[in-house]
Design a protein around this motif. Structure first.
Motif, PDB file in Angstrom:
ATOM      1  N   TYR A   1       0.824  -1.076  -0.020  1.00  0.00           N
ATOM      2  CA  TYR A   1      -0.031  -0.045   0.039  1.00  0.00           C
ATOM      3  C   TYR A   1       0.925   1.423   0.153  1.00  0.00           C
ATOM      4  N   ILE A   2       0.704   2.310   0.881  1.00  0.00           N
ATOM      5  CA  ILE A   2       1.674   3.326   1.129  1.00  0.00           C
ATOM      6  C   ILE A   2       2.098   3.115   2.817  1.00  0.00           C
ATOM      7  N   PRO A   3       3.152   2.698   2.848  1.00  0.00           N
ATOM      8  CA  PRO A   3       3.705   2.404   4.217  1.00  0.00           C
ATOM      9  C   PRO A   3       3.716   3.646   4.937  1.00  0.00           C
TER      10      PRO A   3
ATOM     11  N   THR B   1      -6.543  14.657  10.412  1.00  0.00           N
ATOM     12  CA  THR B   1      -6.137  13.456  11.138  1.00  0.00           C
ATOM     13  C   THR B   1      -5.634  12.551   9.873  1.00  0.00           C
ATOM     14  N   GLY B   2      -5.829  13.077   8.543  1.00  0.00           N
ATOM     15  CA  GLY B   2      -5.342  12.267   7.748  1.00  0.00           C
ATOM     16  C   GLY B   2      -5.657  12.810   6.177  1.00  0.00           C
ATOM     17  N   GLY B   3      -5.236  11.983   5.329  1.00  0.00           N
ATOM     18  CA  GLY B   3      -5.373  12.414   3.777  1.00  0.00           C
ATOM     19  C   GLY B   3      -6.919  12.406   3.481  1.00  0.00           C
ATOM     20  N   SER B   4      -7.838  11.400   4.001  1.00  0.00           N
ATOM     21  CA  SER B   4      -8.910  11.358   3.440  1.00  0.00           C
ATOM     22  C   SER B   4      -9.791  12.622   4.050  1.00  0.00           C
ATOM     23  N   ILE B   5      -9.575  12.900   5.327  1.00  0.00           N
ATOM     24  CA  ILE B   5     -10.304  13.967   5.864  1.00  0.00           C
ATOM     25  C   ILE B   5      -9.885  15.412   5.089  1.00  0.00           C
TER      26      ILE B   5
ATOM     27  N   THR C   1      -7.269   8.198  -9.599  1.00  0.00           N
ATOM     28  CA  THR C   1      -7.637   9.061  -8.594  1.00  0.00           C
ATOM     29  C   THR C   1      -7.844   8.280  -7.396  1.00  0.00           C
ATOM     30  N   HIS C   2      -7.490   8.648  -6.123  1.00  0.00           N
ATOM     31  CA  HIS C   2      -7.723   7.862  -4.923  1.00  0.00           C
ATOM     32  C   HIS C   2      -9.220   7.760  -4.634  1.00  0.00           C
ATOM     33  N   HIS C   3      -9.503   6.549  -4.005  1.00  0.00           N
ATOM     34  CA  HIS C   3     -11.106   6.374  -4.006  1.00  0.00           C
ATOM     35  C   HIS C   3     -11.551   7.360  -2.739  1.00  0.00           C
ATOM     36  N   CYS C   4     -10.736   7.935  -2.125  1.00  0.00           N
ATOM     37  CA  CYS C   4     -11.234   8.925  -0.951  1.00  0.00           C
ATOM     38  C   CYS C   4     -11.731  10.061  -1.576  1.00  0.00           C
ATOM     39  N   VAL C   5     -11.376  10.440  -2.888  1.00  0.00           N
ATOM     40  CA  VAL C   5     -11.836  11.568  -3.503  1.00  0.00           C
ATOM     41  C   VAL C   5     -13.521  11.290  -3.781  1.00  0.00           C
TER      42      VAL C   5
ATOM     43  N   ILE D   1      -0.382  13.990  -7.298  1.00  0.00           N
ATOM     44  CA  ILE D   1       1.143  13.963  -7.324  1.00  0.00           C
ATOM     45  C   ILE D   1       1.377  12.552  -6.467  1.00  0.00           C
ATOM     46  N   GLY D   2       1.598  11.669  -7.247  1.00  0.00           N
ATOM     47  CA  GLY D   2       2.037  10.287  -6.847  1.00  0.00           C
ATOM     48  C   GLY D   2       0.664   9.472  -6.405  1.00  0.00           C
ATOM     49  N   THR D   3       0.195   9.026  -7.621  1.00  0.00           N
ATOM     50  CA  THR D   3      -1.150   8.112  -7.482  1.00  0.00           C
ATOM     51  C   THR D   3      -0.665   6.781  -6.659  1.00  0.00           C
ATOM     52  N   THR D   4      -1.538   6.304  -6.065  1.00  0.00           N
ATOM     53  CA  THR D   4      -1.198   5.020  -5.124  1.00  0.00           C
ATOM     54  C   THR D   4      -1.015   3.888  -5.884  1.00  0.00           C
ATOM     55  N   ASN D   5      -1.719   3.626  -7.172  1.00  0.00           N
ATOM     56  CA  ASN D   5      -1.209   2.553  -7.830  1.00  0.00           C
ATOM     57  C   ASN D   5       0.189   2.602  -8.478  1.00  0.00           C
TER      58      ASN D   5
ATOM     59  N   ILE E   1      -5.273  19.319  -5.923  1.00  0.00           N
ATOM     60  CA  ILE E   1      -4.198  18.111  -5.970  1.00  0.00           C
ATOM     61  C   ILE E   1      -4.080  17.120  -4.869  1.00  0.00           C
ATOM     62  N   ASP E   2      -4.116  16.100  -5.113  1.00  0.00           N
ATOM     63  CA  ASP E   2      -4.151  14.971  -4.042  1.00  0.00           C
ATOM     64  C   ASP E   2      -2.573  14.497  -4.050  1.00  0.00           C
ATOM     65  N   ALA E   3      -1.907  14.982  -3.061  1.00  0.00           N
ATOM     66  CA  ALA E   3      -0.437  14.687  -3.157  1.00  0.00           C
ATOM     67  C   ALA E   3      -0.180  14.061  -1.849  1.00  0.00           C
ATOM     68  N   ALA E   4      -1.208  13.516  -1.323  1.00  0.00           N
ATOM     69  CA  ALA E   4      -1.222  12.518  -0.146  1.00  0.00           C
ATOM     70  C   ALA E   4       0.232  11.790   0.240  1.00  0.00           C
ATOM     71  N   TYR E   5       0.461  11.059  -0.941  1.00  0.00           N
ATOM     72  CA  TYR E   5       1.567   9.956  -0.806  1.00  0.00           C
ATOM     73  C   TYR E   5       2.814  10.952  -1.092  1.00  0.00           C
ATOM     74  N   GLY E   6       2.674  11.624  -2.397  1.00  0.00           N
ATOM     75  CA  GLY E   6       3.698  12.202  -3.200  1.00  0.00           C
ATOM     76  C   GLY E   6       4.319  13.460  -2.513  1.00  0.00           C
TER      77      GLY E   6
ATOM     78  N   MET F   1      -1.542  17.017   1.414  1.00  0.00           N
ATOM     79  CA  MET F   1      -0.459  16.073   1.677  1.00  0.00           C
ATOM     80  C   MET F   1      -0.220  15.290   3.183  1.00  0.00           C
ATOM     81  N   ASP F   2       0.297  14.364   3.112  1.00  0.00           N
ATOM     82  CA  ASP F   2       0.072  13.375   4.264  1.00  0.00           C
ATOM     83  C   ASP F   2       1.491  13.229   5.140  1.00  0.00           C
ATOM     84  N   PRO F   3       1.541  13.906   6.364  1.00  0.00           N
ATOM     85  CA  PRO F   3       2.878  13.780   7.012  1.00  0.00           C
ATOM     86  C   PRO F   3       2.975  12.353   7.817  1.00  0.00           C
ATOM     87  N   HIS F   4       1.620  11.571   7.620  1.00  0.00           N
ATOM     88  CA  HIS F   4       1.947  10.213   8.243  1.00  0.00           C
ATOM     89  C   HIS F   4       2.308   9.247   7.145  1.00  0.00           C
ATOM     90  N   LYS F   5       2.555   9.683   5.834  1.00  0.00           N
ATOM     91  CA  LYS F   5       3.125   9.017   5.040  1.00  0.00           C
ATOM     92  C   LYS F   5       4.629   9.460   4.730  1.00  0.00           C
ATOM     93  N   THR F   6       4.575  10.385   3.938  1.00  0.00           N
ATOM     94  CA  THR F   6       6.135  10.766   3.357  1.00  0.00           C
ATOM     95  C   THR F   6       6.847  11.688   4.474  1.00  0.00           C
TER      96      THR F   6
HETATM   97  C1  LIG Z   1      -3.038   7.415   1.464  1.00  0.00           C
HETATM   98  C2  LIG Z   1      -3.650   8.285   0.524  1.00  0.00           C
HETATM   99  C3  LIG Z   1      -5.051   8.955   0.641  1.00  0.00           C
HETATM  100  C4  LIG Z   1      -5.803   8.796   1.702  1.00  0.00           C
HETATM  101  O1  LIG Z   1      -5.131   9.326   2.878  1.00  0.00           O
HETATM  102  P1  LIG Z   1      -5.555   8.598   4.262  1.00  0.00           P
HETATM  103  O2  LIG Z   1      -4.539   9.528   5.163  1.00  0.00           O
HETATM  104  O3  LIG Z   1      -5.240   7.158   4.244  1.00  0.00           O
HETATM  105  O4  LIG Z   1      -6.892   9.037   4.953  1.00  0.00           O
HETATM  106  C5  LIG Z   1      -5.487   9.612  -0.367  1.00  0.00           C
HETATM  107  N1  LIG Z   1      -4.933   9.845  -1.694  1.00  0.00           N
HETATM  108  C6  LIG Z   1      -3.706   9.204  -1.690  1.00  0.00           C
HETATM  109  C7  LIG Z   1      -2.962   9.563  -3.056  1.00  0.00           C
HETATM  110  C8  LIG Z   1      -3.021   8.294  -0.705  1.00  0.00           C
HETATM  111  O5  LIG Z   1      -1.963   8.059  -1.072  1.00  0.00           O
END
Ligand SMILES: *Cc1c(COP(=O)(O)O)cnc(C)c1O
Length: 480
Positions: free
Chosen positions: A96-98, A155-159, A190-194, A245-249, A272-277, A301-306
C-alpha cells in the motif's frame, strides 16, 4: 451523609485519576521499557503476520469497576495487538503506502497529551495554535503558495481531501440545480477517498468524468480538453479537476502545470491529491516534477506517509484562505469569549473540528529535533531505492511498468506455459506467508501487478536486497 461528605467521598475515588509522582515514575518506567523493547527489535520484526487469531485475547479485558495492573496491560498489548497484521513500523513494510512512526513524534504526542493544550482556538491555546500555523506556513512556502494561502492539519489524507472538496463546492457554489450539471474530472487512478468525499459532501449527483491516461498512467491533457469542450457544448459546467502527485497505484505525477493552465482557462477549481507524493518536494532532484503545484487551488499532503509520522496526521493547503474559511465558518453564542482575536487564525475556523488533538506537536518536535536534512535524505534514498529495485527486478526476469517517478514500482513475472495472473497471485501469497517483507498488488486495465511502495524511513538497501532474494527463491520454487 450531608452533601459535603458525599462530595468528599466521591473526591477520594476521583483523585485516583490524577496519578501521583510515585505511581508515575513506576508507570513511566514500564511504558518506556515497552517502547525501548519495541525499538530494539523493530528492525527484526516481520513486515506482516497472519496470526489474526491472537487478537481474541483482548476479550479477557472487559471494562470493570476495578483498575488493572499496568504491567499486565502492557503485556496484553504485546501479546494481543502488536504481533498481528501489517507492521507499519517495520522497514519490511512495502505494501500500500507504508507509514513509519518516528519515535520523536511519539514523544511529541506524549507531551501534547500531558499538557492537553487546546489547539482548536487561539484564545485557548495560543502557543499550540501558533505552532500549527507555523507548520502550515512552512508547507505553504515549500509548495510556493502566497501569504494569502492557509490550511489545516487534519487526521489524515481522506479528511483533508474531504475538506478540499467542501471548499471547492462552496467556492464554485455547486448547490441546488447546478449539482446535476456540474462536472468533476479525475482519472482511474484518482484515490477512492475523493469519490467518498464527493458523496459525503452532497456532490454524488455531480457528473464524474474519468479522463483517460497516457501510457505512463498520467492524466491525458488532450482527453481532458476533449471532455471539457464536449461538456461545455452540452450545457454542462466544468467545476473541479482533481490531479495527483503520486498516484497510489503507480506513484505517477500528473502533468500539473499543464492541467493548471486548462483549469484556469475553464475557470475550474484545481485540486491536487499529493497525500503520498507531496513531501518529495523536499528532494532537490525531484523538484522539477512539482512544477505548477503553486497554481493549484488546493493541495493535500500526508505527514503520516512521506514525513514518516505515526498515523493520525494529514494536511490540506488552500491558496485562497478565504475560500477555506467560508466553507468551514461557524458562530455560536457560547463561543463569544473566543471571538476577539486577530493575531493568529484558529484551526476551528478552517476545519470541521472544534476541540482537537494538539496535533502540531507530533510534527513540530521531530522536524525541530532532527532538522530537515535527514528527511530530505531519507526521501531521496526511497526514490533511489525504487530505481534500484526497478533495475534489479528486471534482472530476475520480471516485466515492469513505467520507470518509477517517486517510490512506487509495479512488476510481474511472465513465464511461458504459466497463467501470468495466477503465477503472480501465487508469488504474492508466498511473500505474505513468509512475512519478512510485506507487499501488495494492484490491477490496471485488467492486468494483475505486484507492487511495492518504498516509504518507510527504516527501509534501506538491506530490506530491498532481502526482498529480491526472497523473490528469487520463491520463483525458483514455484517454477519447479
Ligand atoms: C493514502 C492516500 C489517501 C488517503 O489518505 P489517508 O491518510 O489514508 O486518509 C488519499 N490519496 C492518496 C494518493 C493516498 O496515497
Amino acid at each position: 451523609m450531608n452533601e459535603k461528605n458525599l462530595i468528599k467521598n466521591l473526591e477520594h475515588l476521583s483523585k485516583q485519576l490524577h496519578v501521583s509522582e510515585d505511581h508515575r515514575n513506576k508507570a513511566n518506567d514500564q511504558v518506556i521499557a515497552y517502547g525501548n523493547d519495541y525499538m530494539n527489535k523493530v528492525s527484526e520484526l516481520p513486515g506482516y503476520s497472519n496470526k489474526y487469531e491472537i487478537i481474541q485475547g483482548l476479550e479477557k479485558f472487559s471494562f470493570n469497576e476495578q483498575g488493572q495492573d499496568l504491567q499486565l496491560l502492557i503485556q496484553a498489548v504485546q501479546k494481543y495487538v502488536d504481533p498481528a497484521g501489517v507492521n507499519p513500523a517495520s522497514g519490511g513494510h512495502l505494501g500500500y503506502i507504508p507509514g513509519g512512526g518516528l519515535y520523536m513524534s511519539g514523544l511529541g504526542d506524549y507531551m501534547a497529551a500531558v499538557s492537553n493544550q487546546y489547539a482548536g482556538i487561539y484564545f485557548g491555546g495560543p502557543g499550540a495554535v501558533k505552532m500549527e500555523n507555523m507548520l502550515i506556513r512552512w508547507m505553504c512556502d515549500e509548495i510556493g503558495y502566497p501569504s494569502s494561502s492557509f490550511g489545516n492539519i487534519t487526521t489524515g489524507g481522506s479528511i483533508a481531501n474531504l475538506s478540499a472538496i467542501v471548499t471547492a463546492r462552496d467556492f464554485k457554489k455547486i448547490s441546488g440545480d447546478t449539482i446535476k450539471k456540474s462536472v468533476v474530472y479525475m482519472t482511474e487512478h484518482t484515490h477512492h477517498c475523493v469519490h467518498k468525499a464527493l458523496r459525503i459532501s452532497g456532490l454524488q449527483d455531480t457528473i464524474w468524468r474519468e479522463v483517460s491516461v497516457d501510457e505512463h498512467h498520467r492524466m491525458s491533457l488532450a482527453n481532458l480538453r476533449y471532455h471539457i469542450n464536449a461538456d461545455v457544448k452540452a450545457g454542462l459546467i466544468p467545476q473541479i479537476i482533481v490531479g495527483s502527485i503520486g498516484t497510489t497505484n503507480t506513484g505517477v505525477v500528473d502533468p500539473i502545470d499543464e492541467i493548471a493552465t486548462v483549469a484556469k482557462e475553464y475557470d475550474c477549481w484545481f485540486h491536487i491529491d499529493a497525500a503520498y507524493g507531496g513531501f518529495f518536494i523536499l528532494v532537490d532532484a525531484l523538484k522539477e516534477k512539482f512544477k505548477g503545484i503553486e497554481r493549484a487551488d488546493s493541495v493535500v499532503m500526508d505527514p503520516h506517509k512521506t514525513l514518516f509520522l505515526p498515523y493520525g496526521i494529514g494536511v490540506l493547503l488552500v491558496k485562497d484562505q478565504n475560500a477555506l474559511a467560508i466553507a468551514h465558518q461557524y458562530s455560536a453564542n457560547y463561543m463569544q469569549d473566543a471571538e476577539h482575536e486577530d493575531q493568529e487564525f484558529s484551526p476551528a475556523e478552517f476545519s470541521p473540528e472544534l476541540t482537537k488533538h494538539f496535533r502540531g506537536m507530533r510534527m513540530w518536535l521531530p522536524l525541530q529535533y532532527h532538522g530537515l536534512a535527514p528527511f530530505r535524505a531519507s526521501l531521496e534514498e526511497k526514490w533511489r531505492l525504487c530505481l534500484y529495485f526497478y533495475e534489479e527486478i528486471q534482472k530476475l526476469g520480471f516485466e515492469v511498468g513505467p520507470v518509477p517517478e517517486l517510490s512506487v514500482c509495479i512488476y510481474r513475472f511472465v513465464k511461458e506455459g504459466f497463467n501470468t495472473d495466477e503465477l503472480n497471485k501465487q508469488i504474492l501469497d508466498e511473500i505474505h506467508k513468509d512475512g519478512r517483507i510485506f507487499i501488495s498488488s494492484t490491477t490496471i486495465n485488467g492486468i494483475f501487478w505486484l507492487r511495492i511502495a518504498i516509504v518507510g524511513f527504516r527501509t534501506h538497501l538491506k530490506e530491498i536486497d532481502l526482498y529480491l532474494s526472497i523473490l528469487k527463491q520463491k520463483i525458483a520454487q514455484l517454477l519447479d
